[in-house]
Design a protein around this motif. Structure first.
Motif, mmCIF file in Angstrom:
data_model
loop_
_atom_site.group_PDB
_atom_site.id
_atom_site.type_symbol
_atom_site.label_atom_id
_atom_site.label_comp_id
_atom_site.label_asym_id
_atom_site.label_seq_id
_atom_site.Cartn_x
_atom_site.Cartn_y
_atom_site.Cartn_z
ATOM 1 N N ARG B 19 0.852 -1.179 0.000
ATOM 2 C CA ARG B 19 0.000 0.000 0.000
ATOM 3 C C ARG B 19 0.900 1.245 0.000
ATOM 4 O O ARG B 19 1.839 1.337 0.802
ATOM 5 C CB ARG B 19 -0.865 -0.002 1.252
ATOM 6 N N LEU B 21 2.228 4.672 0.992
ATOM 7 C CA LEU B 21 2.066 5.574 2.131
ATOM 8 C C LEU B 21 2.420 7.004 1.725
ATOM 9 O O LEU B 21 1.677 7.937 1.965
ATOM 10 C CB LEU B 21 2.969 5.120 3.289
ATOM 11 N N GLU B 50 3.798 1.354 2.681
ATOM 12 C CA GLU B 50 3.545 1.177 4.109
ATOM 13 C C GLU B 50 4.434 0.055 4.646
ATOM 14 O O GLU B 50 4.597 -0.996 4.005
ATOM 15 C CB GLU B 50 2.070 0.815 4.301
ATOM 16 N N LEU B 84 0.804 12.117 1.834
ATOM 17 C CA LEU B 84 0.951 11.080 2.849
ATOM 18 C C LEU B 84 -0.441 10.526 3.089
ATOM 19 O O LEU B 84 -1.364 11.293 3.383
ATOM 20 C CB LEU B 84 1.520 11.682 4.134
ATOM 21 N N ASP B 85 -0.613 9.232 2.949
ATOM 22 C CA ASP B 85 -1.950 8.642 3.041
ATOM 23 C C ASP B 85 -2.924 9.334 2.090
ATOM 24 O O ASP B 85 -4.087 9.536 2.431
ATOM 25 C CB ASP B 85 -2.495 8.763 4.481
ATOM 26 N N ARG B 87 -3.099 12.378 1.398
ATOM 27 C CA ARG B 87 -3.367 13.770 1.751
ATOM 28 C C ARG B 87 -2.184 14.643 1.332
ATOM 29 O O ARG B 87 -1.033 14.295 1.603
ATOM 30 C CB ARG B 87 -3.582 13.875 3.257
ATOM 31 N N ARG B 175 3.511 8.174 11.447
ATOM 32 C CA ARG B 175 3.182 7.393 10.260
ATOM 33 C C ARG B 175 4.459 7.060 9.500
ATOM 34 O O ARG B 175 4.519 6.092 8.760
ATOM 35 C CB ARG B 175 2.237 8.179 9.343
#
Lengths: 293, 359
Positions: B19, B21, B50, B84-85, B87, B175
């Motif tokens: 995934r 990140l 991730e 990040l994620d 965003r 994170r």
């Protein structure tokens, strides 16, 4: 250190000891001695030995020779302490951001700014204080500007007030606050501030928890360098206070000039010195206590 | 040098659908403006998955630290977006990013104890006192520094300070953990030890680590994936074995491990450059059996490296080539006439590097 070693180092220490003896210890002894003598009619001192000068600091002598409590000099002393304290606080409030701004510049800009801070020292303090008179007086620069722009029709009197004295004191001693704070901030690793930001500290928190604790030593040094001379200052109160709002420095100054009361001037000096000494010892004790929790 | 491919087995298989990140999209960073400006990063794009140990590898001045500082928020990109994620982080100041950094110089707060340093991030986040105390104890145990909680940073050794910096960055459970050359101040032995430690911490905590380093051995030993950077560009991204065995460009081949870079014409691949790892080269004394398919040359120097012996050979055409052999070739010494040969699949054609953005 053994006795012989001490004797051997003595010649090396002699020049430094000589300077301290001639320029510090001797004047203090003379002032201390004068404070216990009687004033001569045209200045100077004469016998007999008396504690009259110290008595005069707190009491007035009535016609029948009885002592009446008189707070005139205490008020002057208190005003001096208040003005010096206010000067110190203002110097910190102005000096800390200035020093921080300087420390954040590039090396070459920093050196130029340090030079700029020291430029006022190239001119005599007396002349610089007179300049403030020219700026602040009723026909001065500030009033001319205010009247010219129509803010006011009559000149505003700035001079001869506690505020004018305070302004002069802050102006005179601000560099002594900026430079020691700058010296500590310059050594502060900028990565520490980045690390604080990285660990979720905003600007205020980074200042409060990282910059301030590390700048405190500089602020403490600056406080001594500003508070002590501001307490004994006589130029700003004389020129900007018009001699009406006396500070302890101007009071002492007067005793050796127009008042021709050397013993009282010497006694006031000794009292001032004792106060500063006690304040410094207390401050040093408190700081020592903080360092070793 | 141990062969890095030997360690590949315990790494996550690339098929396990990672995934994303962090997404770095077309990020350019120029310092200064006008003709005097320096481009530190030129339209860099990459994704960090991730839970992976991702390394930015390159020589000093290649832009790797700039990229790290952009992700942390200490620098603002001239162009491009960092997500990040999913965003967009671009306008977020460092203290609002769920990202923590281990600084090269550690940047520990000198006026605070070890425990206070570690608690700093949690306190700024406004966590309850009890939670902070528990978390600090847990993280200090993780880096084996429980006994040092009340010490000041100045009372610790370099390696211990390094662990405090690590604990401080791990404590808020970010994170993403950024490590800016964290081991460069340590001596060789401690460095090896901390490499293993970092790898263990990453596996135990499951955090995503982004390491910046110029040490290719360190990168090969620790990373799940490596981005090799030079002159503000990313040249190749891949697992350590992939980067080592199949370097994409001449620079990558030369920077990662050692490589013989031969003109393609020499091995029947005209027009390009071919990289061959020294350990893939074999040396046989001239005149012995099976020398027909090799390139003849003369041994110029012979260096004993402990586990290996390094031979430098000047080929007939004047090209120098290195051979790294596990055991000394019998009867081969300086001045010997030899034949250098290798398996055909040891030859890796590499692209020439395009000129970097720097003047």
């Amino acid at each position: 250190m053994s006795g012989t070693a001490r004797i051997r180092t003595l010649p090396l220490l002699a020049p430094a000891l000589g300077v301290v003896l001639v320029f510090m210890v001797a004047p203090m002894l003379i002032a201390g001695a004068y404070s216990f003598l009687t004033a001569g009619a045209y200045g100077g001192v004469r016998l007999p030995v008396t504690g009259e000068a110290y008595v005069r600091f707190l009491f007035d002598r009535d016609l029948d020779d009885s002592l009446i409590f008189d707070d005139t000099y205490l008020v002057i002393f208190g005003r001096s302490i208040l003005l010096a304290a206010a000067t110190t606080v203002l110097a910190v409030l102005i000096g800390l951001p200035v020093a921080w701004f300087m420390a954040c510049r590039e090396k070459r800009t920093r050196d130029l700014l340090v030079l700029a801070i020291t430029i006022p020292f190239w001119t005599n303090l007396l002349i610089r204080t007179y300049c403030w008179v020219l700026i602040l007086r009723d026909q001065g620069l500030v009033n001319a500007a205010l009247i010219g722009t129509g803010v006011t029709s009559e000149p505003i009197t700035f001079l001869y007030s506690n505020e004018a004295i305070l302004l002069g004191l802050v102006y005179s001693f601000l560099p002594f606050m900026v430079l020691p704070i700058y010296a500590t901030l310059e050594r502060l690793d900028p990565r520490l501030v980045e690390a604080a930001h990285d660990l979720y500290a905003g600007r205020w928190a980074a200042f409060r928890y990282v910059v301030w604790p590390l700048a405190k030593a500089g602020v403490a040094a600056g406080t001594i360098l500003v508070f002590v001379p501001a307490l004994g200052a006589f130029l700003a109160p004389d020129l900007l206070g018009g001699g009406r709002k006396l500070m302890i420095g101007s009071l002492i100054h007067l005793q050796f000039t127009s008042s021709r009361n050397w013993p009282f001037g010497a006694a006031a000096s000794m009292i001032l010195m004792a106060f500063v000494l006690v304040a410094l010892v207390i401050a040093a004790r408190r700081r020592a206590g903080q360092v070793a929790p | 040098m141990t062969h890095p491919a030997a360690a590949i087995d315990d790494r996550r298989s690339p098929a396990a659908q990672p995934r994303t990140l962090v997404e770095v999209a077309g990020v350019t960073k120029a310092f200064g403006s006008g003709p005097g400006s320096v481009v530190a990063l030129a339209a860099v794009s990459l994704s960090i998955f991730e839970n992976e140990f991702f390394t930015l590898l390159g020589p000093s001045g290649c832009g790797k630290t700039t990229l790290l500082r952009l992700i942390a928020g200490f620098e603002h990109p001239s162009a491009g977006v960092i997500r990040l994620d999913g965003r967009d982080l671009t306008e977020l100041p460092p203290h609002r990013r769920p990202v923590n950094t281990v600084f090269q110089s550690y940047a520990l707060f000198p006026h605070m104890s070890v425990a206070e340093n570690v608690a700093f991030g949690l306190e700024r986040l406004g966590k309850p006192r009890a939670e902070i105390t528990a978390r600090v104890r847990h993280v200090l145990a993780l880096v084996k520094l429980e006994a040092m909680a009340d010490r000041r940073p100045a009372q610790l050794s370099g390696g211990q300070q390094q662990r405090v910096a690590l604990a401080r960055a791990l404590a808020p459970a970010p994170r993403l953990l950024l490590l800016d050359e964290p081991l460069s101040a340590l001596d060789q032995k401690l460095r090896r030890e901390m490499q293993g430690e970092l790898k263990r911490l990453q596996r135990e905590t499951g955090f995503t680590f982004v390491l910046v380093t110029h040490d290719q051995e360190e990168a090969l030993a620790m990373s799940d994936r490596i981005a090799v950077m030079s002159a503000g560009r990313v040249l190749q991204i891949g697992g350590p074995a992939e980067i080592y065995d199949r370097p994409a460009t001449r620079f990558v081949a030369d920077f990662i491990g050692e490589a013989n870079l031969l003109p393609g014409g020499l091995v029947g691949r005209p027009g390009g450059t071919v990289a061959i790892r020294p350990e893939r080269v074999q040396l046989v004394r001239a005149g012995e059996a099976g020398t027909a398919d090799g390139l003849p040359g003369t041994v110029t120097t012979l260096t004993f490296l402990g586990s290996d012996v390094l031979y430098e050979v000047t080929l007939a055409g004047g090209t120098a080539i290195k051979a790294r052999l596990r055991d000394a070739a019998p009867g081969v010494e300086a001045g010997s006439a030899v034949v250098a040969r290798w398996a055909k699949e040891a030859e890796r054609p590499v692209a020439e590097d395009t000129a970097g953005p720097r003047p």
